[in-house]
Design a protein around this motif. Sequence first.
Motif, PDB file in Angstrom:
ATOM      1  N   ARG A  43      60.739  48.071  31.135  1.00 11.12           N
ATOM      2  CA  ARG A  43      60.091  47.284  32.177  1.00 11.12           C
ATOM      3  C   ARG A  43      58.675  47.785  32.373  1.00 11.12           C
ATOM      4  O   ARG A  43      58.404  48.973  32.424  1.00 11.12           O
ATOM      5  CB  ARG A  43      60.863  47.406  33.487  1.00 11.12           C
ATOM      6  N   ARG A  44      57.773  46.837  32.471  1.00 12.98           N
ATOM      7  CA  ARG A  44      56.370  47.184  32.663  1.00 12.98           C
ATOM      8  C   ARG A  44      55.846  46.465  33.898  1.00 12.98           C
ATOM      9  O   ARG A  44      56.282  45.354  34.210  1.00 12.98           O
ATOM     10  CB  ARG A  44      55.540  46.775  31.445  1.00 12.98           C
ATOM     11  N   PRO A  45      54.906  47.066  34.594  1.00  4.79           N
ATOM     12  CA  PRO A  45      54.336  46.387  35.771  1.00  4.79           C
ATOM     13  C   PRO A  45      53.598  45.136  35.358  1.00  4.79           C
ATOM     14  O   PRO A  45      53.002  45.075  34.284  1.00  4.79           O
ATOM     15  CB  PRO A  45      53.386  47.440  36.346  1.00  4.79           C
ATOM     16  N   ILE A  53      48.845  37.889  22.049  1.00  2.00           N
ATOM     17  CA  ILE A  53      49.986  38.251  21.225  1.00  2.00           C
ATOM     18  C   ILE A  53      51.127  38.804  22.071  1.00  2.00           C
ATOM     19  O   ILE A  53      52.280  38.774  21.663  1.00  2.00           O
ATOM     20  CB  ILE A  53      49.556  39.258  20.134  1.00  2.00           C
ATOM     21  N   GLU A  54      50.812  39.315  23.244  1.00  2.00           N
ATOM     22  CA  GLU A  54      51.860  39.826  24.124  1.00  2.00           C
ATOM     23  C   GLU A  54      52.707  38.699  24.695  1.00  2.00           C
ATOM     24  O   GLU A  54      53.829  38.952  25.163  1.00  2.00           O
ATOM     25  CB  GLU A  54      51.232  40.635  25.264  1.00  2.00           C
ATOM     26  N   ARG A  55      52.177  37.484  24.687  1.00  2.00           N
ATOM     27  CA  ARG A  55      52.921  36.352  25.245  1.00  2.00           C
ATOM     28  C   ARG A  55      53.731  35.611  24.175  1.00  2.00           C
ATOM     29  O   ARG A  55      54.355  34.597  24.473  1.00  2.00           O
ATOM     30  CB  ARG A  55      51.955  35.386  25.925  1.00  2.00           C
ATOM     31  N   LEU A  56      53.686  36.087  22.934  1.00  4.53           N
ATOM     32  CA  LEU A  56      54.468  35.453  21.873  1.00  4.53           C
ATOM     33  C   LEU A  56      55.961  35.642  22.121  1.00  4.53           C
ATOM     34  O   LEU A  56      56.391  36.696  22.589  1.00  4.53           O
ATOM     35  CB  LEU A  56      54.117  36.048  20.513  1.00  4.53           C
ATOM     36  N   PRO A  57      56.764  34.654  21.804  1.00  9.82           N
ATOM     37  CA  PRO A  57      58.219  34.848  21.869  1.00  9.82           C
ATOM     38  C   PRO A  57      58.645  35.983  20.948  1.00  9.82           C
ATOM     39  O   PRO A  57      58.047  36.218  19.893  1.00  9.82           O
ATOM     40  CB  PRO A  57      58.780  33.497  21.401  1.00  9.82           C
ATOM     41  N   ILE A  58      59.719  36.650  21.336  1.00  7.20           N
ATOM     42  CA  ILE A  58      60.179  37.806  20.584  1.00  7.20           C
ATOM     43  C   ILE A  58      60.531  37.428  19.150  1.00  7.20           C
ATOM     44  O   ILE A  58      60.175  38.130  18.194  1.00  7.20           O
ATOM     45  CB  ILE A  58      61.392  38.448  21.282  1.00  7.20           C
ATOM     46  N   GLU A  59      61.232  36.290  18.976  1.00  4.17           N
ATOM     47  CA  GLU A  59      61.643  35.922  17.626  1.00  4.17           C
ATOM     48  C   GLU A  59      60.447  35.580  16.751  1.00  4.17           C
ATOM     49  O   GLU A  59      60.469  35.822  15.533  1.00  4.17           O
ATOM     50  CB  GLU A  59      62.628  34.747  17.672  1.00  4.17           C
ATOM     51  N   LEU A  60      59.379  35.040  17.314  1.00  3.52           N
ATOM     52  CA  LEU A  60      58.186  34.733  16.535  1.00  3.52           C
ATOM     53  C   LEU A  60      57.460  36.011  16.129  1.00  3.52           C
ATOM     54  O   LEU A  60      57.004  36.140  14.989  1.00  3.52           O
ATOM     55  CB  LEU A  60      57.267  33.813  17.326  1.00  3.52           C
ATOM     56  N   LEU A  61      57.337  36.952  17.059  1.00  5.46           N
ATOM     57  CA  LEU A  61      56.698  38.213  16.728  1.00  5.46           C
ATOM     58  C   LEU A  61      57.494  38.967  15.660  1.00  5.46           C
ATOM     59  O   LEU A  61      56.921  39.572  14.752  1.00  5.46           O
ATOM     60  CB  LEU A  61      56.567  39.076  17.987  1.00  5.46           C
ATOM     61  N   SER A  62      58.808  38.910  15.753  1.00  7.17           N
ATOM     62  CA  SER A  62      59.650  39.550  14.751  1.00  7.17           C
ATOM     63  C   SER A  62      59.430  38.925  13.376  1.00  7.17           C
ATOM     64  O   SER A  62      59.342  39.636  12.362  1.00  7.17           O
ATOM     65  CB  SER A  62      61.121  39.435  15.161  1.00  7.17           C
ATOM     66  N   TYR A  63      59.332  37.617  13.313  1.00  5.71           N
ATOM     67  CA  TYR A  63      59.113  36.931  12.045  1.00  5.71           C
ATOM     68  C   TYR A  63      57.741  37.276  11.471  1.00  5.71           C
ATOM     69  O   TYR A  63      57.574  37.411  10.259  1.00  5.71           O
ATOM     70  CB  TYR A  63      59.255  35.432  12.229  1.00  5.71           C
ATOM     71  N   ILE A  64      56.738  37.441  12.323  1.00  6.34           N
ATOM     72  CA  ILE A  64      55.406  37.836  11.868  1.00  6.34           C
ATOM     73  C   ILE A  64      55.461  39.224  11.246  1.00  6.34           C
ATOM     74  O   ILE A  64      54.827  39.490  10.216  1.00  6.34           O
ATOM     75  CB  ILE A  64      54.402  37.787  13.041  1.00  6.34           C
ATOM     76  N   PHE A  65      56.238  40.117  11.842  1.00  8.76           N
ATOM     77  CA  PHE A  65      56.387  41.451  11.268  1.00  8.76           C
ATOM     78  C   PHE A  65      56.984  41.377   9.860  1.00  8.76           C
ATOM     79  O   PHE A  65      56.541  42.074   8.943  1.00  8.76           O
ATOM     80  CB  PHE A  65      57.286  42.305  12.162  1.00  8.76           C
ATOM     81  N   ILE A  66      58.011  40.550   9.695  1.00  9.33           N
ATOM     82  CA  ILE A  66      58.659  40.423   8.390  1.00  9.33           C
ATOM     83  C   ILE A  66      57.684  39.858   7.364  1.00  9.33           C
ATOM     84  O   ILE A  66      57.618  40.333   6.216  1.00  9.33           O
ATOM     85  CB  ILE A  66      59.913  39.544   8.503  1.00  9.33           C
ATOM     86  N   ALA A 117      54.472  51.553  15.246  1.00  4.03           N
ATOM     87  CA  ALA A 117      53.657  52.610  15.824  1.00  4.03           C
ATOM     88  C   ALA A 117      52.525  52.083  16.691  1.00  4.03           C
ATOM     89  O   ALA A 117      51.713  52.879  17.181  1.00  4.03           O
ATOM     90  CB  ALA A 117      53.092  53.489  14.709  1.00  4.03           C
ATOM     91  N   VAL A 118      52.445  50.757  16.915  1.00  2.37           N
ATOM     92  CA  VAL A 118      51.318  50.201  17.672  1.00  2.37           C
ATOM     93  C   VAL A 118      51.481  50.480  19.161  1.00  2.37           C
ATOM     94  O   VAL A 118      50.607  51.063  19.816  1.00  2.37           O
ATOM     95  CB  VAL A 118      51.191  48.696  17.396  1.00  2.37           C
ATOM     96  N   ASN A 119      52.585  50.062  19.721  1.00  7.63           N
ATOM     97  CA  ASN A 119      52.863  50.324  21.130  1.00  7.63           C
ATOM     98  C   ASN A 119      54.371  50.228  21.355  1.00  7.63           C
ATOM     99  O   ASN A 119      55.130  49.933  20.434  1.00  7.63           O
ATOM    100  CB  ASN A 119      52.100  49.354  22.051  1.00  7.63           C
ATOM    101  N   ARG A 120      54.788  50.465  22.601  1.00  8.48           N
ATOM    102  CA  ARG A 120      56.217  50.495  22.880  1.00  8.48           C
ATOM    103  C   ARG A 120      56.865  49.130  22.701  1.00  8.48           C
ATOM    104  O   ARG A 120      58.000  49.027  22.256  1.00  8.48           O
ATOM    105  CB  ARG A 120      56.463  51.014  24.304  1.00  8.48           C
ATOM    106  N   HIS A 121      56.171  48.079  23.054  1.00  7.11           N
ATOM    107  CA  HIS A 121      56.725  46.736  22.902  1.00  7.11           C
ATOM    108  C   HIS A 121      56.927  46.396  21.426  1.00  7.11           C
ATOM    109  O   HIS A 121      57.996  45.928  21.020  1.00  7.11           O
ATOM    110  CB  HIS A 121      55.800  45.727  23.566  1.00  7.11           C
ATOM    111  N   TRP A 122      55.903  46.625  20.617  1.00  9.83           N
ATOM    112  CA  TRP A 122      56.035  46.340  19.184  1.00  9.83           C
ATOM    113  C   TRP A 122      57.101  47.223  18.538  1.00  9.83           C
ATOM    114  O   TRP A 122      57.829  46.777  17.648  1.00  9.83           O
ATOM    115  CB  TRP A 122      54.683  46.559  18.492  1.00  9.83           C
ATOM    116  N   ARG A 123      57.189  48.451  18.973  1.00 15.30           N
ATOM    117  CA  ARG A 123      58.208  49.333  18.405  1.00 15.30           C
ATOM    118  C   ARG A 123      59.608  48.825  18.743  1.00 15.30           C
ATOM    119  O   ARG A 123      60.509  48.834  17.894  1.00 15.30           O
ATOM    120  CB  ARG A 123      58.032  50.761  18.939  1.00 15.30           C
ATOM    121  N   ALA A 124      59.785  48.349  19.982  1.00 18.31           N
ATOM    122  CA  ALA A 124      61.091  47.822  20.368  1.00 18.31           C
ATOM    123  C   ALA A 124      61.446  46.587  19.542  1.00 18.31           C
ATOM    124  O   ALA A 124      62.591  46.418  19.099  1.00 18.31           O
ATOM    125  CB  ALA A 124      61.099  47.500  21.854  1.00 18.31           C
TER     126      ALA A 124
END
Length: 587
Positions: A43-45, A53-66, A117-124
């Motif tokens: 949880r973040r304030p 990029i922080e507002r991207l849906p999780i599944e879209l960001l995951s697909y970008i990583f792949i 290694a970018v940030n906690r959100h990307w690592r998760a």
Amino acid sequence: MYRSLTATVPTQRDIATATQPHATTHKQLTLRLDSGSSYVRPRRPRMASQAPIERLPIELLSYIFILGAHTPDLQDFDSDPTEEQSEPGGYGPYREDENVVSPCVLSSSTPPDVFAAVNRHWRAVALGTPKLWTRICVTIGDLQHGSSDGGWFPTVSRYVSRSRRCPLDIYIDARDPEWDFSEEDMVGAVVSPYFDESYDYMHPFKVEHMHGVLNILLPHVTRIRSLAILTDRWAPMQTALECLSLQTPAFVSAPDPLPLSLPLLESLVLMRCNEFVSYHHRFSPHGQQSPAYLPFRGLLTALGAGQGHSAALLPGLRQLVLSGVHLDWSSLPYLLPTPCSPDGIGLQRLELSYHSVEVRPNEQQLRRILQKCQSLRTLDVRVSGPHTPGTSDTCRPINDAPPIALPALKTLELGYYDVQPAVALLNMIDLGSVESVALEYSYPGRDETLDGEPLLLACSAVTSEASPRYGQPVFPRVRSVALRRVEASAEAFKAFYAALPSVRELSVAQMFLLGGDSLATRDVDLSFVPPESTAHSCAPGQSAADKGQVVKSQIAVPKSCPSVTEECTVTARTDTYGFDGKHQMLC
């Protein structure tokens, strides 16, 4: 064939469910997926603004990583990068014009650890995407990061754990660019009796390293989709074969109980990258050709002798490459998919290359192997083929059985060092469906030559009396022909060209273009690269009526020709071939 990508990443519905009031009482939000993976996002304030990029849906960001980790870099593309590619993270559909050793070599230079290694959100998100960690590449560089506490290959263990239950693509490259072609380490070796110098060489990838990395991977053998192992020396490959046999539980870790088959395995590549030892009759190192191993032989024991081994151990195998590596040829058919496999695919590419005569399959063993390859599309045999005992020069098959029908075969690549095994292979197969053929004299010595006339004549007409196509052209549908360093008389080349009614492309390299007059009246696109030792001179304005024959086709000329509009005369030798000494190329 593979699970949908969205099944391995959290969806918006999962996120909405997990963010209900009863879930917000926890310090962290945990989303558990059907695949067994979990996504943990702290949880973040709330902030007034966020990066897009922080507002991207999780599944879209995951697909970008792949895509970022599994898509080749732009400079690595040999073809148009806009062409349709296989699914990221998968082996992809087989293409006969693309010999891929492993999907790992097509990966980006950006490893998944970079995204984590970018940030906690990307690592998760990265840790919650198992498909991101499915390509495991092992090189001698990994030995520098090992430790006594974490073992030699901590990255391999980490990727295996993070990939959860997804299929794995494994590439083990145990080669050293500084290797000196020795089979044993040398310490204090004398360079020359005339110099007071010693020579030391220690290969960085040793037997214990191969044993260690396979002990990490083989417990997950049911998840392996592609496996490629490349070595310099025989000892690490022998260790790999012993581990892959899964016959000695005390030697290598394996699933307990052993599976009855490995349906996910699509590609198996075993390469000992020392082609020079294959030109000797005897295997090198001497005395180490036995025992002959068979990968996954332990599964045969698990099946039980009472079942007769009717089921294939690798029903999904599509590519098998054995280069410099010999197996138990009599048992190899047990690995191959049956001609009528449930998935309807079967083995599509087979390569047998660089085998010493002592360890080659005999004609009967090779016939049994090819009979299991009814779906084969590409056959590459180079300095290998059937071992025919004796010194007969008749080049006729020992077995009078009819040729093996391979109706799907489209590409044949044949590299020969001895004409007799090459001719025996041609007589063994019905090649009526082949559309592309390549012939090459594969001995690395520049000054060594071998009369290839028996091979060209065997490629001209079917000589097996047991074949229904006896006397007909061997390659009636071939459209593309490549010849490299093939030595024969002009008459043999003319007979060969005359037996190619459908040829449209001809590539001739490192040899003289003989018998070309038989192609002068045909619509053939010709590329010609003369031998490096050939003396050639460009003669601007030279008439086409000069002595010699002119091939009216586009020709790839040597770099020394200054203009593509000039005619280049290649001076050829005038010995036993009855060649007139000059051949003009339309440059």
